[in-house]
Design an enzyme around this catalytic site. Structure first.
Site, PDB file in Angstrom:
ATOM      1  N   GLU A 163      52.609 -40.392  23.852  1.00  0.00           N
ATOM      2  CA  GLU A 163      52.763 -38.923  23.923  1.00  0.00           C
ATOM      3  C   GLU A 163      54.226 -38.539  24.117  1.00  0.00           C
ATOM      4  OE1 GLU A 163      50.100 -37.265  26.875  1.00  0.00           O
ATOM      5  OE2 GLU A 163      48.467 -38.597  26.303  1.00  0.00           O
ATOM      6  N   GLU A 221      44.992 -41.616  32.560  1.00  0.00           N
ATOM      7  CA  GLU A 221      45.550 -41.186  33.859  1.00  0.00           C
ATOM      8  C   GLU A 221      44.661 -41.532  35.049  1.00  0.00           C
ATOM      9  OE1 GLU A 221      46.499 -37.023  33.375  1.00  0.00           O
ATOM     10  OE2 GLU A 221      47.928 -37.431  31.773  1.00  0.00           O
ATOM     11  N   ASP A 237      57.768 -37.102  24.410  1.00  0.00           N
ATOM     12  CA  ASP A 237      58.620 -35.918  24.215  1.00  0.00           C
ATOM     13  C   ASP A 237      59.777 -36.029  25.200  1.00  0.00           C
ATOM     14  OD1 ASP A 237      56.945 -35.235  26.419  1.00  0.00           O
ATOM     15  OD2 ASP A 237      55.857 -33.730  25.264  1.00  0.00           O
ATOM     16  N   HIS A 274      56.223 -38.887  28.633  1.00  0.00           N
ATOM     17  CA  HIS A 274      56.709 -37.506  28.785  1.00  0.00           C
ATOM     18  C   HIS A 274      57.973 -37.626  29.624  1.00  0.00           C
ATOM     19  CE1 HIS A 274      53.227 -35.793  26.932  1.00  0.00           C
ATOM     20  NE2 HIS A 274      52.425 -36.442  27.753  1.00  0.00           N
ATOM     21  N   ASN A 311      45.656 -45.400  29.170  1.00  0.00           N
ATOM     22  CA  ASN A 311      46.835 -44.552  28.930  1.00  0.00           C
ATOM     23  C   ASN A 311      47.275 -43.913  30.246  1.00  0.00           C
ATOM     24  OD1 ASN A 311      48.556 -43.349  26.944  1.00  0.00           O
ATOM     25  ND2 ASN A 311      47.386 -41.428  27.098  1.00  0.00           N
TER      26      ASN A 311
HETATM   27  C1  XIL Z   1      47.923 -31.337  26.928  1.00  0.00           C
HETATM   28  C2  XIL Z   1      47.829 -30.510  25.666  1.00  0.00           C
HETATM   29  O1  XIL Z   1      48.923 -30.790  24.840  1.00  0.00           O
HETATM   30  C3  XIL Z   1      47.820 -29.044  26.041  1.00  0.00           C
HETATM   31  O2  XIL Z   1      47.642 -28.246  24.881  1.00  0.00           O
HETATM   32  C4  XIL Z   1      46.689 -28.766  27.016  1.00  0.00           C
HETATM   33  O3  XIL Z   1      46.736 -27.423  27.456  1.00  0.00           O
HETATM   34  C5  XIL Z   1      46.805 -29.695  28.216  1.00  0.00           C
HETATM   35  O4  XIL Z   1      46.857 -31.034  27.791  1.00  0.00           O
HETATM   36  N1  XIL Z   1      48.858 -35.903  29.100  1.00  0.00           N
HETATM   37  C6  XIL Z   1      47.784 -36.037  28.234  1.00  0.00           C
HETATM   38  C7  XIL Z   1      47.504 -34.955  27.241  1.00  0.00           C
HETATM   39  O5  XIL Z   1      47.156 -37.092  28.215  1.00  0.00           O
HETATM   40  O6  XIL Z   1      46.139 -34.845  26.992  1.00  0.00           O
HETATM   41  C8  XIL Z   1      48.037 -33.621  27.677  1.00  0.00           C
HETATM   42  O7  XIL Z   1      47.878 -32.709  26.604  1.00  0.00           O
HETATM   43  C9  XIL Z   1      49.488 -33.758  28.078  1.00  0.00           C
HETATM   44  C10 XIL Z   1      49.651 -34.709  29.243  1.00  0.00           C
END
Ligand code: XIL
Length: 885
Positions: free
Chosen positions: A447, A340, A449, A418, A382
């Site tokens: 990641e 990020e 979802d 996401h 990422n």
């Molecule tokens: C999230 C975790 O899943 C949570 O448990 C934590 O509280 C916060 O981080 N992008 C990312 C991940 O790169 O590391 C994040 O994970 C979600 C968003």
């Protein structure tokens, strides 16, 4: 959709002169826990027991006259905010218990043809403060009593467990609230039922491992919330077998690996890499450099403001990266080296690293150090919100290109993904994957979802079957695309962010406590439709189709009636896509009209229609449901088949949703539009839905090709002379000048739009494209009127400076040019028609929008057709464009 399957509790409704009565109460149903349903509260306002109070400024009173049963109901009026209404503070609802809260509601003022009323719950919850949860709701056509229900589980809390149950309308912020949103409504026949406890969540151990279905194309991974899941005693443990890549959701972040300087904690990472080695799984390491979950000491030091100096920071980064990567050398397939680091506008994120270093050098160094420590590990950059084309995606691509040009060892571009049901489109994500792959790096989805919420502004809600199915089909479309891109060599790995909906981070992000349902396994740990749609589509519930029926302004007596020309045909096909015909629907106050075309010429066949007037999707048919049979011997032969007109007697109201199915019957051979199991006589569970709507705004496009390159922008192509200017009169938001108009033309490959915008002061100061002076064109090529963007849907945006941006559609062949003209600007666009074969008579969903900016922010929106401001994700309120010769 708030109506669920009512097992055991059948709220049957009978229509008598347009008024509906609740005729069956409740019966008990033994749940798996063996418990019973118990009614704990009932109020029909006939001999009112008191207790309901105004919420906010609303006034409430028990009135005689409008009633769902008997002759009294609760009237809610004088609301000054959408969340004002009627509330009952219950103390009888017990922690840990689940309740079904049901009621009938009706509105009957002149505010709109339909309004949405929600049942909500408010409660002080430990750790979350006061929470507001929308548990159910529906759109009510004016003057009709509608049944609402929802479920709520009272959390265990040390606070007084007072649960406020209330009725409100769909939330809108104060700026966006119109007087019509503050309509009055009636509530009647409220029933609260305690439900038997659900069996404890239990993992299914006898279903196939999900990753095996993709094994030939890419490894499929999941994030484990913590390393405890690796232990066989964890109830999550047996879900791990569905994945062959693992990553820790938190356990290898900087704060976890090195909480204080020099103290490295290996336990979680070691547990993961040991487990992976024994069980033949790949590991992703997440993450070496991030601006969150970094221990405080990392940035503290002797520099200005107590910040670390560049040397101090580099020293710590190098040590952290080399120690951690070195420790796991040979055990990690891919490392997220930086996470990020790009901002929304495409520049480098203003994080502590950048504040201290001042350039992207910290990123380049991180990759070099990681590469030194483990030359065989794949190194990944990422990021999120890069899934569709945007300034951020451009910045991400440019940074990777710069790093590669500098010889920095970047091997993988990671797309977090996401995402949600409506964003991005599958096509947009595919384009993103291809764009990144074209850089010469591997691409991973890191990641994934799929949230049921479109943004942080959506209020919490419970899941329903329709949403679960929508999510399943979105997952299916995504994974079909992933497979294709993997086969093309563009995609390397897919990882989802969590095992079940229970522990998903989205339950608390971006809104604390807003329960979400984004993954393959549910709150009960069982495989969701999103799993079955990949593994065994025959176990998938049937998808519920939803279409519009157009209101006719006269009785329809034959299939030649010109009104049919403005209605899109809907295909009748089986699960495998074999076509059997098509149909169109219209309605008026007395009938539903259907024009059905059967491709089979067998005139001994029949067409049977199934109607469920209240659109209840139930396991047992309600008394109001009915079916009607028409004989194809009355059909006219048309083309290769037979076309029949049916006028089905039915009293409908504007904006009502009606359960609907039709079936072509040839002896024992049945071909249904929606219920492929042909159980329509027994259950309405698998009926489709028709929305009774008005004819939208209509305009016509002449055939003709416009050349956007042949001459200077100031000389319009004379081809435009054939098109009539269409005024834009819909003021969707704020203020915009009168007088803007557009023209539209088409040919075999493009739709052309010329917009002439009246806007004396031009403004492109905002970095957000829709907050600049821009014109947008919305196209729904198949006029599918879907709630989410499909592959044929697109939004094309061009600023007065000719900067283009896209949502869906096909940006690769898009063309535009612009010119500033006296009093405003002009935009010409050519948008590819790729999902249809354009022909005279074709119907497209269509709209044109002007975003008017002032002082760097959007101050007004003007449209041709759609005033909902939701056109960027929902095509159902677009106008209609008819292609003509
Ligand atoms: C999230 C975790 O899943 C949570 O448990 C934590 O509280 C916060 O981080 N992008 C990312 C991940 O790169 O590391 C994040 O994970 C979600 C968003």
């Amino acid at each position: 959709m708030s109506k669920r399957i009512l097992a055991g509790f059948i709220a049957a409704a009978a229509a008598v002169g347009g008024i509906f009565f609740l005729i069956a109460g409740c019966a008990s149903a033994g749940g798996a826990g063996g418990g019973k349903e118990v009614v704990v509260y009932q109020e029909n306002f006939e001999s009112y027991g008191g207790g309901w109070r105004p919420r906010g400024d609303a006034s409430i009173s028990v009135v005689s006259g409008p009633a769902n049963s008997g002759d009294k109901s609760l009237y809610v009026t004088n609301r000054s905010k959408t969340h004002h209404g009627a509330i009952y503070p219950f103390t009888a609802l017990k922690p840990g218990q689940t309740y079904r809260i049901a009621a009938w509601v009706m509105f009957n003022d002149d505010s709109a043809a339909a309004q949405t009323v929600n049942i909500s719950v408010q409660q002080v919850v430990e750790g979350q403060g006061e929470v507001y949860i929308n548990i159910g709701g529906d759109r009510l056509p004016k003057g009709e009593w509608i049944y609402l229900e929802g479920e709520y589980t009272v959390p265990r809390s040390r606070y007084e467990s007072e649960v406020g149950v209330y009725f409100e309308s769909q939330y809108k912020s104060d700026e966006n609230t119109l007087p019509s949103d503050l309509f009055s409504f009636y509530v009647d026949d409220i029933v609260i039922t305690r439900l038997p406890p659900l069996p404890p969540p239990e993992v299914e151990t006898d279903i196939p491992a999900l990753y095996e279905f993709f094994a030939k194309d890419f490894p499929l991974g999941a994030a484990l919330e913590n390393a405890g899941y690796l232990s066989p005693s964890s109830n999550y443990h047996s879900l791990i077998r569905h994945f062959n890549v693992l990553v820790l959701g938190n356990g290898m972040k900087q704060d976890a690996m090195q909480p204080s300087e020099g103290r490295f904690v290996w336990s979680q990472g070691d547990a993961l890499t040991d487990f992976a080695a024994k069980n033949n799984k790949l590991v992703r390491g997440h993450t070496l450099v991030w601006h969150q979950q970094v221990p405080g000491w990392f940035f503290q030091g002797s520099g200005p403001g107590g910040l670390a100096s560049k040397e101090q920071l580099y020293g710590r980064m190098e040590k952290h990266i080399k120690t951690v990567v070195g420790h796991y050398k040979g055990k990690i397939n891919t490392w997220d080296v930086v996470n990020e680091v790009i901002d929304e506008d495409g520049s480098l994120r203003d994080n502590r690293y950048h504040q201290i270093v001042g350039s992207h050098e910290y990123i380049a160094n991180a990759f070099r150090w990681a590469h030194e420590a483990d030359p065989d590990a794949l190194l990944c950059i990422n990021d999120f919100s890069i899934e569709a084309s945007s300034a951020k995606q451009d910045g991400f691509v440019n940074l990777i290109q710069t790093l590669l040009d500098e010889g920095v060892p970047v091997h993988v571009a990671g797309i977090q993904a996401h995402i949600n049901l409506s964003w991005p489109t599958v096509a947009d994500l595919r384009n993103t994957i291809r764009r990144l792959a074209a850089l010469g790096v591997k691409v991973q989805i890191t990641e994934l979802d799929v949230s049921i919420y479109a943004s942080g502004a959506d209020s919490r809600r419970s899941i329903d079957r329709e949403t679960l199915l929508e999510q399943a089909f979105k997952y299916r479309a995504l994974f079909d695309m992933f497979r294709e891109e993997a086969r093309e060599g563009n995609l390397d790995m897919v990882v989802v962010w969590g095992l079940t909906d229970i522990e998903s981070w989205l339950n608390n992000y971006p809104v604390r406590g807003r329960t979400d349902y984004p993954l393959f396994f549910g709150k009960d740990m069982k495989a969701k439709p999103a799993y079955w749609v990949m593994v065994d589509p025959s176990r998938m519930p049937i998808q519920l189709k939803r279409i519009d029926a157009t209101r006719a302004d006269h009785r329809i007596t034959n299939i030649q009636d010109a009104a049919w020309n403005l209605v899109s045909p809907r295909v009748i096909a089986d699960k495998q896509g074999n076509r059997y015909g098509w149909f169109k629907v219209m309605w008026d106050d007395n009938s539903i009209y259907a024009m059905v075309h059967a491709e089979n010429r067998d005139a001994s066949g029949k067409v049977r229609f199934f109607i469920e007037p209240r659109n209840q999707k139930t396991e047992e048919l309600s008394d109001a449901a009915f079916n009607r049979e028409y004989s194809l011997s009355d059909a006219v032969s048309a083309g290769q088949g037979l076309t029949l007109l049916a006028a089905i007697p039915f009293e409908g109201k504007l904006e009502a949703r009606v359960g609907f199915d039709l079936r072509l019957e040839y002896g024992d051979t049945l071909r249904s539009w929606n219920d492929f199991d042909n159980t329509q006589e027994k259950a309405s569970l698998n009926y489709g839905t028709i929305n009774l709507r008005n004819l939208p705004r209509v305009t016509y496009a002449k055939r003709g090709t416009v050349d956007l390159s042949a001459r200077a922008a100031r000389d319009l192509d004379p081809a435009w002379n054939a098109a009539t200017p269409v005024p834009m009169t819909v003021q969707t938001m704020g203020y915009t000048e009168e007088g803007s108009r557009f023209r539209v033309m088409w040919d075999s490959s493009y739709l052309y739009v010329l917009a002439e915008v009246v806007d004396p002061v031009l403004d492109a100061r905002s970095t957000i494209v829709h907050e600049q002076d821009t014109v947008e064109v919305f196209i729904d090529q198949n006029n599918g009127k879907t709630k989410i963007y499909e592959q044929d849907d697109g939004q094309y945006r061009v600023s007065f400076r000719n900067a283009a941006s896209f949502n869906g559609g096909d940006s690769s062949r898009f063309k535009s040019r612009t010119m500033i003209i006296p009093g405003g600007y002009r935009v010409e666009m050519a948008m590819p028609l790729y999902a249809i074969t354009p022909a005279a008579g074709a119907l497209l969903g269509f709209d044109v929008q002007i975003n008017d900016a002032a002082n760097g922010a959007r101050s007004g929106i003007r449209n041709w057709a759609n005033d909902t401001n939701m056109g960027y994700q929902d095509t159902s309120d677009f106008g209609l464009l008819v292609l003509t010769q």
